[in-house]
Design a protein around this motif. Structure first.
Motif, PDB file in Angstrom:
ATOM      1  N   GLY A   1       8.897  22.523  -5.551  1.00  0.00           N
ATOM      2  CA  GLY A   1       7.463  22.247  -5.563  1.00  0.00           C
ATOM      3  C   GLY A   1       6.752  22.952  -6.704  1.00  0.00           C
TER       4      GLY A   1
ATOM      5  N   TYR B   1       4.837  21.227  -9.811  1.00  0.00           N
ATOM      6  CA  TYR B   1       3.455  21.581 -10.151  1.00  0.00           C
ATOM      7  C   TYR B   1       3.329  21.867 -11.640  1.00  0.00           C
ATOM      8  CZ  TYR B   1      -0.626  24.540 -10.824  1.00  0.00           C
ATOM      9  OH  TYR B   1      -1.772  25.085 -11.310  1.00  0.00           O
TER      10      TYR B   1
ATOM     11  N   SER C   1       3.079  28.577   1.526  1.00  0.00           N
ATOM     12  CA  SER C   1       3.566  27.280   1.064  1.00  0.00           C
ATOM     13  C   SER C   1       2.525  26.190   1.292  1.00  0.00           C
ATOM     14  CB  SER C   1       4.863  26.908   1.778  1.00  0.00           C
ATOM     15  OG  SER C   1       5.854  27.854   1.531  1.00  0.00           O
TER      16      SER C   1
ATOM     17  N   MET D   1       0.679  23.896  -1.548  1.00  0.00           N
ATOM     18  CA  MET D   1       0.632  22.437  -1.503  1.00  0.00           C
ATOM     19  C   MET D   1      -0.809  21.928  -1.627  1.00  0.00           C
ATOM     20  SD  MET D   1       1.814  19.735   1.438  1.00  0.00           S
ATOM     21  CE  MET D   1       0.371  20.017   2.438  1.00  0.00           C
TER      22      MET D   1
ATOM     23  N   CYS E   1       4.555  17.639  -3.425  1.00  0.00           N
ATOM     24  CA  CYS E   1       3.898  17.784  -2.122  1.00  0.00           C
ATOM     25  C   CYS E   1       4.891  17.607  -0.977  1.00  0.00           C
ATOM     26  CB  CYS E   1       2.755  16.787  -1.998  1.00  0.00           C
ATOM     27  SG  CYS E   1       1.346  17.220  -3.015  1.00  0.00           S
TER      28      CYS E   1
ATOM     29  N   TYR F   1       6.838  20.902  -0.805  1.00  0.00           N
ATOM     30  CA  TYR F   1       6.047  21.960  -0.168  1.00  0.00           C
ATOM     31  C   TYR F   1       5.897  21.712   1.326  1.00  0.00           C
ATOM     32  CZ  TYR F   1       4.513  24.526  -4.324  1.00  0.00           C
ATOM     33  OH  TYR F   1       4.451  25.309  -5.448  1.00  0.00           O
ATOM     34  N   LEU F   2       5.691  20.449   1.710  1.00  0.00           N
ATOM     35  CA  LEU F   2       5.560  20.129   3.128  1.00  0.00           C
ATOM     36  C   LEU F   2       6.870  20.397   3.870  1.00  0.00           C
ATOM     37  CD1 LEU F   2       3.588  19.069   5.222  1.00  0.00           C
ATOM     38  CD2 LEU F   2       4.431  16.774   4.748  1.00  0.00           C
TER      39      LEU F   2
END
Length: 134
Positions: free
Chosen positions: A28, A32, A79, A83, A116, A119-120
């Motif tokens: 993640g 980014y 986290s 996100m 995303c 991160y999820l």
């Protein structure tokens, strides 16, 4: 060393979830950085530092069995923060797409979606790791 071996045998599900969370956080963060680079934005130092701290907390929770629940909760919260800040950094592109404007500049990039999702996944797996400890 014996305590670590016993802890790994007792909570393999928590250990695996923490490892998945570490991978999700790192991927993640990379997504980014790539997304902000592609959209000519600035990489936020705060978000980068918090993502690194979240990964370190998840890694530490693999070895500190007496404080692993607390560390996993903090890592999951960090986290989730990363996100949400990642999504907010691309809010202009998302807003253009939601308004139906055809020329939306950089558009919604696939790196945003993959980041995303990673991160999820980190948030969910760290949350599972909290409740799988014995």
């Amino acid at each position: 060393m014996e305590k670590i071996k016993i802890g790994i045998k007792q909570s393999k599900k928590g250990l695996i979830c923490s490892i998945i969370a570490i991978v999700g956080i790192v991927v993640g963060l990379v997504m980014y950085i790539v997304t902000t680079g592609n959209t000519n934005g600035e990489v936020s130092i705060v978000l980068t530092v918090i993502a690194i701290i979240a990964a370190l907390l998840a890694a530490t929770s693999c070895f500190l069995f007496y404080a692993d629940g607390f560390l996993s909760i903090i890592s999951a919260a960090f986290s989730l923060y990363c996100m949400l800040m990642f999504v907010s950094s691309q809010a202009d592109s998302i807003g253009y797409a939601a308004a139906g404007i055809s020329d939306i500049g950089y558009g919604i990039q696939s790196t945003l979606i993959v980041g995303c999702i990673c991160y999820l996944a980190a948030v969910v797996t760290e949350s599972i790791a909290v409740f799988s400890k014995q």
